[in-house]
Design a protein around this motif. Structure first.
Motif, PDB file in Angstrom:
ATOM      1  N   HIS A 268       0.811  -1.208   0.000  1.00 39.20           N
ATOM      2  CA  HIS A 268       0.000   0.000   0.000  1.00 39.20           C
ATOM      3  C   HIS A 268       0.848   1.264   0.000  1.00 39.20           C
ATOM      4  O   HIS A 268       0.315   2.370   0.158  1.00 39.20           O
ATOM      5  CB  HIS A 268      -0.929  -0.009   1.213  1.00 39.20           C
ATOM      6  CG  HIS A 268      -1.780  -1.240   1.296  1.00 39.20           C
ATOM      7  ND1 HIS A 268      -2.711  -1.565   0.339  1.00 39.20           N
ATOM      8  CD2 HIS A 268      -1.809  -2.246   2.205  1.00 39.20           C
ATOM      9  CE1 HIS A 268      -3.297  -2.708   0.665  1.00 39.20           C
ATOM     10  NE2 HIS A 268      -2.766  -3.147   1.790  1.00 39.20           N
ATOM     11  N   GLY A 269       2.160   1.113  -0.143  1.00 38.76           N
ATOM     12  CA  GLY A 269       3.026   2.275  -0.233  1.00 38.76           C
ATOM     13  C   GLY A 269       4.125   2.264   0.812  1.00 38.76           C
ATOM     14  O   GLY A 269       4.232   1.352   1.636  1.00 38.76           O
ATOM     15  N   GLY A 315      -9.318 -13.965  10.334  1.00 34.60           N
ATOM     16  CA  GLY A 315      -8.172 -13.071  10.290  1.00 34.60           C
ATOM     17  C   GLY A 315      -8.262 -12.157   9.097  1.00 34.60           C
ATOM     18  O   GLY A 315      -9.270 -12.127   8.379  1.00 34.60           O
ATOM     19  N   HIS A 316      -7.197 -11.402   8.843  1.00 38.52           N
ATOM     20  CA  HIS A 316      -7.149 -10.505   7.692  1.00 38.52           C
ATOM     21  C   HIS A 316      -6.624 -11.279   6.489  1.00 38.52           C
ATOM     22  O   HIS A 316      -5.442 -11.198   6.152  1.00 38.52           O
ATOM     23  CB  HIS A 316      -6.265  -9.291   7.986  1.00 38.52           C
ATOM     24  CG  HIS A 316      -6.867  -8.353   8.972  1.00 38.52           C
ATOM     25  ND1 HIS A 316      -6.541  -8.373  10.310  1.00 38.52           N
ATOM     26  CD2 HIS A 316      -7.793  -7.375   8.825  1.00 38.52           C
ATOM     27  CE1 HIS A 316      -7.232  -7.432  10.942  1.00 38.52           C
ATOM     28  NE2 HIS A 316      -7.991  -6.816  10.066  1.00 38.52           N
ATOM     29  N   PHE A 317      -7.496 -12.022   5.844  1.00 33.32           N
ATOM     30  CA  PHE A 317      -7.118 -12.766   4.651  1.00 33.32           C
ATOM     31  C   PHE A 317      -7.260 -11.861   3.422  1.00 33.32           C
ATOM     32  O   PHE A 317      -7.543 -10.660   3.538  1.00 33.32           O
ATOM     33  CB  PHE A 317      -7.973 -14.024   4.532  1.00 33.32           C
ATOM     34  CG  PHE A 317      -7.722 -15.030   5.627  1.00 33.32           C
ATOM     35  CD1 PHE A 317      -6.567 -15.800   5.629  1.00 33.32           C
ATOM     36  CD2 PHE A 317      -8.629 -15.195   6.655  1.00 33.32           C
ATOM     37  CE1 PHE A 317      -6.329 -16.718   6.635  1.00 33.32           C
ATOM     38  CE2 PHE A 317      -8.401 -16.118   7.671  1.00 33.32           C
ATOM     39  CZ  PHE A 317      -7.249 -16.875   7.660  1.00 33.32           C
ATOM     40  N   THR A 318      -7.078 -12.430   2.247  1.00 30.47           N
ATOM     41  CA  THR A 318      -7.041 -11.608   1.040  1.00 30.47           C
ATOM     42  C   THR A 318      -8.353 -10.890   0.765  1.00 30.47           C
ATOM     43  O   THR A 318      -8.360  -9.843   0.110  1.00 30.47           O
ATOM     44  CB  THR A 318      -6.676 -12.465  -0.180  1.00 30.47           C
ATOM     45  OG1 THR A 318      -7.536 -13.619  -0.229  1.00 30.47           O
ATOM     46  CG2 THR A 318      -5.241 -12.941  -0.098  1.00 30.47           C
ATOM     47  N   ASP A 319      -9.474 -11.429   1.262  1.00 38.11           N
ATOM     48  CA  ASP A 319     -10.748 -10.763   0.990  1.00 38.11           C
ATOM     49  C   ASP A 319     -10.867  -9.422   1.702  1.00 38.11           C
ATOM     50  O   ASP A 319     -11.745  -8.618   1.390  1.00 38.11           O
ATOM     51  CB  ASP A 319     -11.924 -11.672   1.359  1.00 38.11           C
ATOM     52  CG  ASP A 319     -11.910 -12.130   2.815  1.00 38.11           C
ATOM     53  OD1 ASP A 319     -10.966 -11.770   3.537  1.00 38.11           O
ATOM     54  OD2 ASP A 319     -12.845 -12.860   3.213  1.00 38.11           O
ATOM     55  N   SER A 320      -9.957  -9.135   2.663  1.00 45.71           N
ATOM     56  CA  SER A 320      -9.968  -7.839   3.335  1.00 45.71           C
ATOM     57  C   SER A 320      -9.293  -6.751   2.515  1.00 45.71           C
ATOM     58  O   SER A 320      -9.436  -5.560   2.827  1.00 45.71           O
ATOM     59  CB  SER A 320      -9.272  -7.943   4.696  1.00 45.71           C
ATOM     60  OG  SER A 320      -7.869  -8.098   4.536  1.00 45.71           O
ATOM     61  N   PHE A 323      -3.215  -5.913   2.638  1.00 45.96           N
ATOM     62  CA  PHE A 323      -2.109  -6.835   2.401  1.00 45.96           C
ATOM     63  C   PHE A 323      -0.895  -6.465   3.249  1.00 45.96           C
ATOM     64  O   PHE A 323       0.232  -6.385   2.765  1.00 45.96           O
ATOM     65  CB  PHE A 323      -1.760  -6.855   0.915  1.00 45.96           C
ATOM     66  CG  PHE A 323      -2.949  -7.172   0.040  1.00 45.96           C
ATOM     67  CD1 PHE A 323      -3.659  -8.352   0.212  1.00 45.96           C
ATOM     68  CD2 PHE A 323      -3.373  -6.280  -0.929  1.00 45.96           C
ATOM     69  CE1 PHE A 323      -4.763  -8.643  -0.573  1.00 45.96           C
ATOM     70  CE2 PHE A 323      -4.473  -6.564  -1.722  1.00 45.96           C
ATOM     71  CZ  PHE A 323      -5.174  -7.744  -1.545  1.00 45.96           C
ATOM     72  N   HIS A 324      -1.183  -6.239   4.552  1.00 48.09           N
ATOM     73  CA  HIS A 324      -0.125  -5.939   5.506  1.00 48.09           C
ATOM     74  C   HIS A 324      -0.646  -6.322   6.883  1.00 48.09           C
ATOM     75  O   HIS A 324      -1.816  -6.073   7.198  1.00 48.09           O
ATOM     76  CB  HIS A 324       0.243  -4.453   5.470  1.00 48.09           C
ATOM     77  CG  HIS A 324       1.547  -4.161   6.144  1.00 48.09           C
ATOM     78  ND1 HIS A 324       2.761  -4.522   5.601  1.00 48.09           N
ATOM     79  CD2 HIS A 324       1.831  -3.557   7.342  1.00 48.09           C
ATOM     80  CE1 HIS A 324       3.736  -4.156   6.415  1.00 48.09           C
ATOM     81  NE2 HIS A 324       3.197  -3.579   7.480  1.00 48.09           N
ATOM     82  N   PRO A 325       0.181  -6.938   7.726  1.00 48.75           N
ATOM     83  CA  PRO A 325      -0.302  -7.395   9.029  1.00 48.75           C
ATOM     84  C   PRO A 325      -0.703  -6.234   9.927  1.00 48.75           C
ATOM     85  O   PRO A 325      -0.094  -5.168   9.897  1.00 48.75           O
ATOM     86  CB  PRO A 325       0.903  -8.161   9.596  1.00 48.75           C
ATOM     87  CG  PRO A 325       2.094  -7.565   8.906  1.00 48.75           C
ATOM     88  CD  PRO A 325       1.618  -7.252   7.523  1.00 48.75           C
TER      89      PRO A 325
END
Length: 408
Positions: A268-269, A315-320, A323-325
């Motif tokens: 995301h930058g 959890g924060h899988f790809t559907d969220s 793309f960063h913990p």
């Protein structure tokens, strides 16, 4: 063949293309290091998998889409034929991106015909191979995120894959859960899909131990750096110390210091380092050194598996699309793959799949280490408590993190 399997095939195939949608045409060709592959190659390879192991195997008098693709898009299947050297995948300006997408469309059309008209006597084997191929493609979807991130990081312009403001939350307090251990079952035992390296289920003995309630944060890892962690040989395994010196490691991959301030590159930058977020992109060597500095150790894979078995897969899988913990509690699923202290070896009575499918996992059971739990770039329906990921101890471009453990 069931309509559900055909629908699943279409969904997962579409997802791979959707991951690449934010890319410019020039981005498809990049290979920043030997460990990565160009996005164009990933798209071709997963397509080659279906053509090679399904269409060529089950369609009578099948004519390959293009015979040369068997060389270009074979990854490591020695029983199938020779292949383009991995380090040279980025040299292939042809086939073009458009030609690779045309290849995908043609194979998808042929696969849908196979799924609708399969010989009933072959239907079970076809379904098993299609399912394996779809999970294989989901693995490459993770690799696409990993490789795109490294490709963009190597560019001085630091391109942004997906513009998004990441939330800034406080880190949860670090607590310790005491777990009793004992003689327990480990490994997969069921009728649904699992890789061969997750089988068979077998007995393991676990000593009483404690697991950290969350992943190690950037702030905690920064304290290790500031205490000279990268300069203290007594904290490092011998191979790790040699590798650290050879490659000049002073911080995790994607960290950069500017004017005394730490920053981190994300999909995301490029952003100021979020001290509360889990530290990401450490090698096994770094994770082990940090654990030793902390007076703790890394967990065994069976210790993590038995914790994962108790938890819902959330959890924060790809559907969220994050793309960063993220900071928070638990973080067992969908944050970062967690390093374990367990070498990647075969379970007792392990049997690889028959034929070329047997090359999928078994031959890599050497000099690698197991990671568990899934990451923020993992599809939610791709993960299980028994899932065994594996990387070499010096690898850092994967989304890996650190959970500490200690003996009771």
């Amino acid at each position: 063949m069931t309509a559900a399997l055909a629908s699943e095939y279409q969904r997962i195939r579409h997802t791979s293309a959707a991951i690449c949608a934010p890319l410019a045409r020039d981005d498809y060709q990049l290979q920043s290091i030997v460990e990565t592959s160009p996005p164009k190659w990933h798209l071709g390879h997963v397509t080659w998998f279906f053509e090679t192991f399904l269409l060529q195997a089950f369609v009578k008098n099948y004519q390959p889409f293009r015979a040369e693709y068997n060389y270009l898009f074979n990854s490591y299947y020695q029983t199938v034929g020779s292949m383009q050297p991995r380090a040279e995948r980025g040299l292939m300006s042809r086939p073009t991106v458009e030609e690779v997408y045309a290849y995908r469309a043609a194979i998808d059309e042929r696969m849908m015909a196979l799924l609708s008209d399969a010989d009933p006597s072959q239907a079970q084997e076809i379904a098993a191979r299609v399912t394996l191929g779809l999970h294989h493609e989901q693995q490459h979807q993770e690799l696409l995120y990993m490789d795109i991130k490294h490709n963009f990081w190597r560019n001085p312009l630091r391109p942004i894959y997906l513009p998004k403001t990441l939330p800034v939350r406080e880190a949860a307090p670090l607590t310790w859960e005491t777990r009793e251990g004992g003689l327990l079952e480990s490994g997969f035992d069921g009728d649904s899909f699992a890789y061969d390296n997750e089988r068979p289920q077998h007995k393991v003995w676990l000593e009483p131990h404690r697991l950290a309630s969350r992943l190690t944060t950037n702030a905690e890892y920064l304290a290790f750096i500031q205490d000279g962690g990268y300069q203290r040989a007594e904290l490092w395994l011998a191979d790790g110390w040699y590798y650290r010196k050879q490659h000049g490691w002073q911080a995790p991959l994607y960290w950069e210091q500017r004017d005394g301030q730490w920053y981190e590159f994300t999909l995301h930058g490029f952003e100021p380092l979020n001290l509360a977020a889990p530290v990401a992109h450490t090698s096994y060597y770094e994770a082990d050194a940090f654990a030793r500095w902390s007076g703790k150790r890394l967990p065994l894979e069976a210790e993590l598996e038995h914790k994962l078995r108790e938890l819902p897969i959330t959890g924060h899988f790809t559907d969220s699309n994050t793309f960063h913990p993220q900071a928070g509690t638990g973080q067992h699923y969908g944050s970062l793959w967690e390093w374990t202290a367990s070498p990647y070896t075969a379970y007792p009575r392990f049997q690889p799949l028959e034929g070329s499918m047997g090359e999928y996992n078994g031959k890599f059971m050497c000099n690698q280490w197991v990671l568990r739990g899934g990451a923020c770039i993992t599809p939610a329906d791709h993960i299980r408590p028994t899932y065994r990921n594996f990387f070499y101890p010096h690898d850092r471009w994967q989304f890996s993190g650190i959970r500490l453990a200690e003996d009771v």
